[in-house]
Design an enzyme around this catalytic site. Sequence first.
Site, PDB file in Angstrom:
ATOM      1  N   ASP A 204       0.911  -1.165  -0.195  1.00  0.00           N
ATOM      2  CA  ASP A 204      -0.135   0.004   0.038  1.00  0.00           C
ATOM      3  C   ASP A 204       1.097   1.092  -0.078  1.00  0.00           C
ATOM      4  O   ASP A 204       2.058   1.331   0.733  1.00  0.00           O
ATOM      5  CB  ASP A 204      -0.949  -0.090   1.403  1.00  0.00           C
ATOM      6  CG  ASP A 204      -2.003   1.093   1.093  1.00  0.00           C
ATOM      7  OD1 ASP A 204      -3.062   0.938   0.741  1.00  0.00           O
ATOM      8  OD2 ASP A 204      -1.514   2.241   1.652  1.00  0.00           O
ATOM      9  N   HIS A 217      -5.582  14.142  -8.690  1.00  0.00           N
ATOM     10  CA  HIS A 217      -5.580  12.658  -8.960  1.00  0.00           C
ATOM     11  C   HIS A 217      -4.621  12.469 -10.113  1.00  0.00           C
ATOM     12  O   HIS A 217      -4.260  11.167 -10.298  1.00  0.00           O
ATOM     13  CB  HIS A 217      -6.934  12.697  -9.281  1.00  0.00           C
ATOM     14  CG  HIS A 217      -7.789  12.374  -8.039  1.00  0.00           C
ATOM     15  ND1 HIS A 217      -8.056  11.377  -7.334  1.00  0.00           N
ATOM     16  CD2 HIS A 217      -8.573  13.245  -7.616  1.00  0.00           C
ATOM     17  CE1 HIS A 217      -8.715  11.615  -6.255  1.00  0.00           C
ATOM     18  NE2 HIS A 217      -9.220  12.827  -6.384  1.00  0.00           N
ATOM     19  N   ASP A 221      -2.202   9.310 -10.085  1.00  0.00           N
ATOM     20  CA  ASP A 221      -2.231   8.291 -11.210  1.00  0.00           C
ATOM     21  C   ASP A 221      -0.678   8.065 -11.638  1.00  0.00           C
ATOM     22  O   ASP A 221      -0.512   6.686 -11.827  1.00  0.00           O
ATOM     23  CB  ASP A 221      -3.118   8.578 -12.498  1.00  0.00           C
ATOM     24  CG  ASP A 221      -4.696   8.659 -11.952  1.00  0.00           C
ATOM     25  OD1 ASP A 221      -5.159   8.045 -10.962  1.00  0.00           O
ATOM     26  OD2 ASP A 221      -5.358   9.271 -12.793  1.00  0.00           O
ATOM     27  N   GLU A 247      -4.848   2.593  -3.892  1.00  0.00           N
ATOM     28  CA  GLU A 247      -3.474   2.548  -3.850  1.00  0.00           C
ATOM     29  C   GLU A 247      -2.775   1.138  -3.549  1.00  0.00           C
ATOM     30  O   GLU A 247      -1.476   0.964  -3.080  1.00  0.00           O
ATOM     31  CB  GLU A 247      -2.908   3.660  -3.103  1.00  0.00           C
ATOM     32  CG  GLU A 247      -3.043   3.591  -1.677  1.00  0.00           C
ATOM     33  CD  GLU A 247      -4.503   3.892  -1.080  1.00  0.00           C
ATOM     34  OE1 GLU A 247      -4.549   4.199   0.038  1.00  0.00           O
ATOM     35  OE2 GLU A 247      -5.351   4.139  -2.021  1.00  0.00           O
TER      36      GLU A 247
END
Length: 342
Positions: A204, A217, A221, A247
């Site tokens: 994570d 974002h 990405d 994630e």
Amino acid sequence: MLKRLKTDFRLSIITILGASALLGITPFAVMRFFQGNYVAGFVDTTILLIVSGGMAYAWVTGDTRRSGMVLAVVACSGAVAVAAVVGEVGLFWLYPCLVTAFFLVSPRVATLLNVSSIAAMMVQGDAFRSDVQMWTFVATALVVSATAYAFALRSDNQRERLEHLATIDPLTGVKNRRSMDEELNEAAAHAERTGLPYALVMLDIDHFKKVNDEFGHAAGDLILVDLVTLVQQHTRKYDQLFRFGGEEFVLLLPGVDGEGLLSVMNNLQHVLRKKMKHSGGAITASFGVALLKHGESVESWLERADAALYEAKETGRDRVIFSDTMPTYDSDQPSDKPELTT
């Protein structure tokens, strides 16, 4: 049952063929025995039994490739045999077989079967009243075959695209959770048969929400794509990476345990620390690792890896936590970074 028919195209075709044989051929077989045409009745019965057996085999074993091949060959050769025995009325049985073959086997094999069946009809010739009728039959059979060929190719392409969309994460290009479930079940079954060790790593990205909130974002990405690239570059070709959600990713490592697994995780952690960056600074990740136990379910395996990941996040992030007791590993990471934890 309905779910299998919806998800397995070839099985659905085999089932339709089997049901059609039962409904369509059985009355003719009975009628021909009553009429005293025992040869034709025997041919019909043989075709019926083989088709029904092939359908049952496909349902029991899930092996639609072999059963499809058998059914395609039997259907085409059976239609030729029926035409040879009963004459002109038997010609019509070949048309559905010509179409069905393209959905039971590959287009190349189906084309070979169709051409061979049409040629066999021409050679034995007794089913035709005249040359005109024979060449008319050949022309129409070839048109039907060509149309079925084009439709089968289009169908295969569309099915492959749909399967790709259903199993691949569009952003990162790795397999998604649906595909992961299938692969983990296969891995667990393989481990039970062979004793090969399998490690499951849940990773994570640390503080990923903060990156999204502060930098947008689009930046998030890019980090996800960079993570996938780095992991794939520093793992083996047959290791598999899945996007579990957001994630969070899952890495399946076959054939590693003990010191080998510790080395892999130490290297992967160092690579991500060194190379994962964005405009706000370095990016780190937390890892939870679990080795598959003998007889353990996939659900339990995932839960242990997830619990180890949760511990890694709760105890400071940027660390590797093993669900199982692992041998001591002398890490060469800097003293200001946390050690691999067991």
